[in-house]
Design a protein around this motif. Structure first.
Motif, PDB file in Angstrom:
ATOM      1  N   SER A   1      14.813   1.183  -3.352  1.00 40.07           N
ATOM      2  CA  SER A   1      12.991   0.888  -2.981  1.00 40.07           C
ATOM      3  C   SER A   1      12.891   0.438  -1.399  1.00 40.07           C
ATOM      4  O   SER A   1      11.198   0.392  -1.189  1.00 40.07           O
ATOM      5  CB  SER A   1      12.100   0.254  -3.888  1.00 40.07           C
ATOM      6  N   ARG A   2      13.290  -0.065  -0.531  1.00 43.21           N
ATOM      7  CA  ARG A   2      13.378  -0.274   0.756  1.00 43.21           C
ATOM      8  C   ARG A   2      12.327   0.523   1.669  1.00 43.21           C
ATOM      9  O   ARG A   2      11.914   0.475   2.163  1.00 43.21           O
ATOM     10  CB  ARG A   2      14.221  -0.909   1.498  1.00 43.21           C
ATOM     11  N   HIS A   3      12.469   2.194   1.471  1.00 45.01           N
ATOM     12  CA  HIS A   3      12.336   2.613   2.824  1.00 45.01           C
ATOM     13  C   HIS A   3      11.054   3.193   1.463  1.00 45.01           C
ATOM     14  O   HIS A   3      10.016   2.915   2.757  1.00 45.01           O
ATOM     15  CB  HIS A   3      13.024   4.405   2.259  1.00 45.01           C
ATOM     16  N   GLY A   4      10.478   3.200   1.014  1.00 47.01           N
ATOM     17  CA  GLY A   4       9.538   3.157   0.519  1.00 47.01           C
ATOM     18  C   GLY A   4       8.161   2.361   0.691  1.00 47.01           C
ATOM     19  O   GLY A   4       7.300   2.158   1.169  1.00 47.01           O
ATOM     20  N   PHE A   5       9.001   0.868   0.819  1.00 45.27           N
ATOM     21  CA  PHE A   5       7.909  -0.633   1.299  1.00 45.27           C
ATOM     22  C   PHE A   5       8.226  -0.042   2.745  1.00 45.27           C
ATOM     23  O   PHE A   5       7.160  -0.386   3.237  1.00 45.27           O
ATOM     24  CB  PHE A   5       9.494  -1.486   1.300  1.00 45.27           C
ATOM     25  N   LEU A   6       8.579   0.040   3.711  1.00 46.52           N
ATOM     26  CA  LEU A   6       9.616   0.290   5.224  1.00 46.52           C
ATOM     27  C   LEU A   6       8.201   1.695   5.170  1.00 46.52           C
ATOM     28  O   LEU A   6       7.477   1.558   6.495  1.00 46.52           O
ATOM     29  CB  LEU A   6      10.547   0.700   5.310  1.00 46.52           C
ATOM     30  N   ASN A   7       7.803   2.737   4.832  1.00 43.50           N
ATOM     31  CA  ASN A   7       6.877   3.339   4.895  1.00 43.50           C
ATOM     32  C   ASN A   7       5.693   2.856   4.894  1.00 43.50           C
ATOM     33  O   ASN A   7       4.748   3.231   5.654  1.00 43.50           O
ATOM     34  CB  ASN A   7       7.273   4.881   3.747  1.00 43.50           C
ATOM     35  N   GLY A   8       5.039   2.679   4.182  1.00 48.77           N
ATOM     36  CA  GLY A   8       4.311   1.616   4.244  1.00 48.77           C
ATOM     37  C   GLY A   8       3.862   0.496   4.630  1.00 48.77           C
ATOM     38  O   GLY A   8       2.535   0.682   5.340  1.00 48.77           O
ATOM     39  N   PHE A   9       4.842   0.032   4.729  1.00 42.56           N
ATOM     40  CA  PHE A   9       4.480  -1.423   5.648  1.00 42.56           C
ATOM     41  C   PHE A   9       4.672  -0.453   7.659  1.00 42.56           C
ATOM     42  O   PHE A   9       3.194  -1.102   8.287  1.00 42.56           O
ATOM     43  CB  PHE A   9       5.593  -2.200   6.415  1.00 42.56           C
ATOM     44  N   LEU A  10       5.427   0.159   8.137  1.00 44.36           N
ATOM     45  CA  LEU A  10       5.312   0.829   9.259  1.00 44.36           C
ATOM     46  C   LEU A  10       4.182   1.710   9.463  1.00 44.36           C
ATOM     47  O   LEU A  10       3.829   1.945  11.221  1.00 44.36           O
ATOM     48  CB  LEU A  10       6.892   1.171   9.490  1.00 44.36           C
ATOM     49  N   ASN A  11       3.729   2.808   8.820  1.00 46.70           N
ATOM     50  CA  ASN A  11       3.090   4.182   9.236  1.00 46.70           C
ATOM     51  C   ASN A  11       1.977   3.882   8.638  1.00 46.70           C
ATOM     52  O   ASN A  11       1.035   4.963   9.232  1.00 46.70           O
ATOM     53  CB  ASN A  11       3.617   5.160   8.224  1.00 46.70           C
TER      54      ASN A  11
ATOM     55  N   MET B   1      13.635  -6.868  -8.166  1.00 46.56           N
ATOM     56  CA  MET B   1      12.397  -6.176  -8.778  1.00 46.56           C
ATOM     57  C   MET B   1      13.205  -5.291  -9.000  1.00 46.56           C
ATOM     58  O   MET B   1      13.803  -4.460  -8.215  1.00 46.56           O
ATOM     59  CB  MET B   1      11.500  -5.748  -7.873  1.00 46.56           C
ATOM     60  N   GLU B   2      13.321  -4.292 -10.503  1.00 44.21           N
ATOM     61  CA  GLU B   2      13.451  -3.155 -10.548  1.00 44.21           C
ATOM     62  C   GLU B   2      12.858  -1.975 -10.157  1.00 44.21           C
ATOM     63  O   GLU B   2      11.840  -1.784  -9.708  1.00 44.21           O
ATOM     64  CB  GLU B   2      13.305  -3.176 -12.068  1.00 44.21           C
ATOM     65  N   GLY B   3      14.064  -0.823  -9.270  1.00 47.27           N
ATOM     66  CA  GLY B   3      12.834  -0.069  -9.552  1.00 47.27           C
ATOM     67  C   GLY B   3      11.817   0.420  -9.575  1.00 47.27           C
ATOM     68  O   GLY B   3      10.871   0.933  -8.477  1.00 47.27           O
ATOM     69  N   GLU B   4      11.163   0.779 -10.744  1.00 46.90           N
ATOM     70  CA  GLU B   4      10.027   1.581 -11.160  1.00 46.90           C
ATOM     71  C   GLU B   4       8.830   0.193 -11.288  1.00 46.90           C
ATOM     72  O   GLU B   4       7.897   1.030 -10.672  1.00 46.90           O
ATOM     73  CB  GLU B   4      10.129   1.973 -12.343  1.00 46.90           C
ATOM     74  N   GLN B   5       9.504  -1.625 -11.380  1.00 52.74           N
ATOM     75  CA  GLN B   5       8.778  -2.468 -11.111  1.00 52.74           C
ATOM     76  C   GLN B   5       8.107  -2.549  -9.521  1.00 52.74           C
ATOM     77  O   GLN B   5       6.901  -2.626  -8.991  1.00 52.74           O
ATOM     78  CB  GLN B   5       9.254  -3.384 -10.999  1.00 52.74           C
ATOM     79  N   VAL B   6       8.663  -1.793  -8.310  1.00 54.64           N
ATOM     80  CA  VAL B   6       8.432  -1.044  -7.189  1.00 54.64           C
ATOM     81  C   VAL B   6       7.667  -0.556  -6.893  1.00 54.64           C
ATOM     82  O   VAL B   6       6.635  -0.957  -5.986  1.00 54.64           O
ATOM     83  CB  VAL B   6       9.630  -1.647  -6.100  1.00 54.64           C
ATOM     84  N   GLU B   7       8.000   0.200  -7.010  1.00 51.38           N
ATOM     85  CA  GLU B   7       6.793   1.583  -7.026  1.00 51.38           C
ATOM     86  C   GLU B   7       5.617   1.181  -8.135  1.00 51.38           C
ATOM     87  O   GLU B   7       4.548   1.674  -7.327  1.00 51.38           O
ATOM     88  CB  GLU B   7       7.747   2.653  -8.576  1.00 51.38           C
ATOM     89  N   GLU B   8       5.514   1.053  -8.747  1.00 46.98           N
ATOM     90  CA  GLU B   8       4.055   0.605  -9.162  1.00 46.98           C
ATOM     91  C   GLU B   8       3.113  -0.422  -8.362  1.00 46.98           C
ATOM     92  O   GLU B   8       2.069  -0.498  -8.131  1.00 46.98           O
ATOM     93  CB  GLU B   8       4.625  -0.417 -10.723  1.00 46.98           C
ATOM     94  N   VAL B   9       4.383  -1.818  -8.244  1.00 42.54           N
ATOM     95  CA  VAL B   9       3.746  -2.424  -6.947  1.00 42.54           C
ATOM     96  C   VAL B   9       3.496  -1.997  -5.741  1.00 42.54           C
ATOM     97  O   VAL B   9       2.376  -1.773  -5.017  1.00 42.54           O
ATOM     98  CB  VAL B   9       4.668  -3.637  -6.382  1.00 42.54           C
ATOM     99  N   LEU B  10       4.263  -0.960  -5.474  1.00 42.16           N
ATOM    100  CA  LEU B  10       4.004  -0.530  -3.683  1.00 42.16           C
ATOM    101  C   LEU B  10       2.625   0.702  -4.493  1.00 42.16           C
ATOM    102  O   LEU B  10       1.887   0.593  -3.297  1.00 42.16           O
ATOM    103  CB  LEU B  10       4.949   0.647  -3.731  1.00 42.16           C
ATOM    104  N   ASN B  11       2.475   1.416  -5.549  1.00 48.25           N
ATOM    105  CA  ASN B  11       1.390   2.651  -5.675  1.00 48.25           C
ATOM    106  C   ASN B  11       0.070   1.733  -5.668  1.00 48.25           C
ATOM    107  O   ASN B  11      -1.044   2.031  -5.213  1.00 48.25           O
ATOM    108  CB  ASN B  11       1.343   2.539  -6.696  1.00 48.25           C
ATOM    109  N   ARG B  12       0.203   0.458  -6.355  1.00 44.71           N
ATOM    110  CA  ARG B  12      -1.332  -0.563  -6.506  1.00 44.71           C
ATOM    111  C   ARG B  12      -1.449  -1.035  -5.207  1.00 44.71           C
ATOM    112  O   ARG B  12      -3.036  -1.413  -4.134  1.00 44.71           O
ATOM    113  CB  ARG B  12      -0.656  -1.649  -7.305  1.00 44.71           C
ATOM    114  N   CYS B  13       0.038  -1.203  -4.509  1.00 47.27           N
ATOM    115  CA  CYS B  13      -0.955  -2.329  -2.965  1.00 47.27           C
ATOM    116  C   CYS B  13      -1.484  -0.508  -2.057  1.00 47.27           C
ATOM    117  O   CYS B  13      -2.712  -0.621  -1.003  1.00 47.27           O
ATOM    118  CB  CYS B  13       0.638  -1.945  -1.578  1.00 47.27           C
ATOM    119  N   LEU B  14      -1.101  -0.066  -2.067  1.00 53.17           N
ATOM    120  CA  LEU B  14      -1.040   1.552  -0.969  1.00 53.17           C
ATOM    121  C   LEU B  14      -2.509   2.023  -1.543  1.00 53.17           C
ATOM    122  O   LEU B  14      -3.382   2.738  -1.147  1.00 53.17           O
ATOM    123  CB  LEU B  14      -0.171   2.791  -0.912  1.00 53.17           C
TER     124      LEU B  14
END
Length: 116
Positions: free
Chosen positions: A44-54, A96-109
């Motif tokens: 899940s780190r790539h998705g997080f870094l994408n949101g963080f950096l871009n 966190m589980e991968g799907e939990q991270v996706e949900e958190v990332l989606n909420r954040c984005l």
């Protein structure tokens, strides 16, 4: 700033954690210092870094705060049901589980897009 944001957005949860002697500031400091890599699975780190950096003209600071708040919101029900300080610490620092991270990332984005 993070403490004020949590107090404004999640005051009831913050009061619960404080009543159990859980220092959210210490946990959040660990999250920020490791840019959440200590709780994110490697997939899940790539998705997080994408949101963080871009997506952030402020260098990612707002994204970190929003992501941290989204993690708390995602785990709110489990945290509120937990009475033991040690278990609360484990829930806040555990991977966190991968799907939990996706949900958190989606909420954040989503919250970021709504603010623009």
């Amino acid at each position: 700033m993070a403490s004020r944001l949590v107090r404004e957005e999640e005051n009831f949860l913050l009061n619960h954690l404080q009543s159990k002697d859980v220092d959210l500031r210490e946990i959040a400091t660990g999250w920020f210092e490791s840019i959440f890599f200590d709780i994110l699975p490697w997939q899940s780190r790539h998705g997080f870094l994408n949101g963080f950096l871009n997506r952030n003209p402020d260098g990612g600071r707002a994204f970190l705060l929003k992501f941290g708040l989204s993690v708390l919101r995602h785990r709110r029900n489990d945290l509120m049901e937990t009475a033991e300080s040690e278990k609360l610490q484990q829930q806040l620092t555990g991977k966190m589980e991968g799907e939990q991270v996706e949900e958190v990332l989606n909420r954040c984005l989503t919250s970021q897009r709504e603010k623009k």
